[in-house]
Motif scaffolding. Sequence first.
Motif: not given
Length: 530
Positions: A208-215
């Motif tokens: 989810a961090s990579v796909r949605y650009a959140h730490p």
Amino acid sequence: MSESGTSGSGRGRGPQRAGQGSQRGDQRGGGASRRNAQGRERNRGPQRNYTENAPSQRTRRADPARLVAFEVLRAVASEDAYANLVLPARIRHHGLDKRDAGFATELSYGALRGQGTYDAVLARCVDRPLDRLDPAVLDALRIGAHQLLAMRVPAHAALDQTVGLARAVIGAGPSTLINAVLRKVSAHTLEDWLELLLSNETDATKVASVRYAHPEWIVRAFRQSLVAHGRPVTEIDDLLEADNAAPVVNLVALPGLGSLDEALENGASAGELVEGSALSSGGDLGRLSSVREGTTRVQDVGSQLVARALAAVDLGNENAGTENLGTAAGKGESWLDLCAGPGGKAALLGALAHQRGATLLANEPAPHRAKLVRQALGAVPKDAWQVRTGDGREVGTEQAESFDRVLVDVPCTGLGALRRRPESRWRRTPKDLTDLGPLQRELLKSALDAVKPGGVVAYVTCSPHPAETTAVVSDALRKRDDLELLDAGSALDAVSLTGHLHAGHEMTAQLWPHIHRTDAMFLALIHKKP
């Protein structure tokens, strides 16, 4: 996004890669020297090509809209600036028209929002760790990656214009690297890149961090927040995706003072959640006379709802029950905005106070922010408000039991407004939660000391994290026996146009970007028993 920009920019119609466009470039004659000031040739052969164009066709200037985006990213990275403050000034400085301003806005905010994803892609295309790149080069790469992977900019235009930008503002040498890296980026679509990056990843948080650009820590924090406020954790993808959507500009007409007629005549649409609100398609809102006069303001609907909910609580009966929430209230009362800067909620509360025969004291500790509060309240008749410059933690002692209604919108991590402040997701750390906790509790204590018996305190944060919301409120209630929670969900329903926001959970209320299309505002209404 607007339709394609000038023929020289190779711009498309907005987010999402694909589509067709045009490309101008600075097409100078082939007789120009290829040597730089040091006598070195700027192009040594096919292996050094910056773009697919012949040398005489390469762009050697910075497209103004891309230059604005680059300057915004540079200011954010090197000066710790806020994009929403820097961007309008740079747009005005470069004299961008509406179309180019829209392109620059999407490029700036999009590159900042998608930084985590784009950095993961760039790391596969660069032969060294990204932290060893010159920061200006990395910002140019992010701008190029956003065009290639998430905007309707043809690949040849994104490459040519980004390399031209680099040559103009960074130098010929770095532009070689930028050209080579972006050509690798352009070899795949965003979905193809995500498949390559995540094909062997089993950790759902990392995915989810990579796909949605959140730490990763924010992904975990949002999962915890959903559960804490009674939402299913399966909504996490919807929440993260909503965080990445370009937010619509929300307007509010100050009650009894402002009008939305001019905004509606210029393309805005009436708001669907709260009266006196509108949704703007963007553009230069400073052209509207009501905005210049301060009677119409930019303010997220979530902020409008929590301010109106506090103003509408019926304090006329002994238990301040919620059955009459939404009725007119406030005549002769004293109201307090304990953390008023920069003044958005204070302006709305001041207008409501004036309308209802109450007065507002707006407190702000920082002198420069107190000045902004005065400016925000400038459109409200002066007999309805005062501004105090001082520590909000002292008001409860200095003016104990003096106010009927108190808003305490405490400093917080701002995790609920990441869609409006895209750089914040990369600045905030879990330590901020720990550092802000004591201040939030002290300010709430001061607010509870300052409110009269029978009065109400609205504890508000622009964060859904339980450490900043329910935990702070629970701690305050545990320490005193003269407090009780009112139904904040019902209070929001009473001042909404729909009447059924369903935001409440165990008496507190939480708004969400993916459900209500607002910032993730938290509201607790705390009644001091008579």
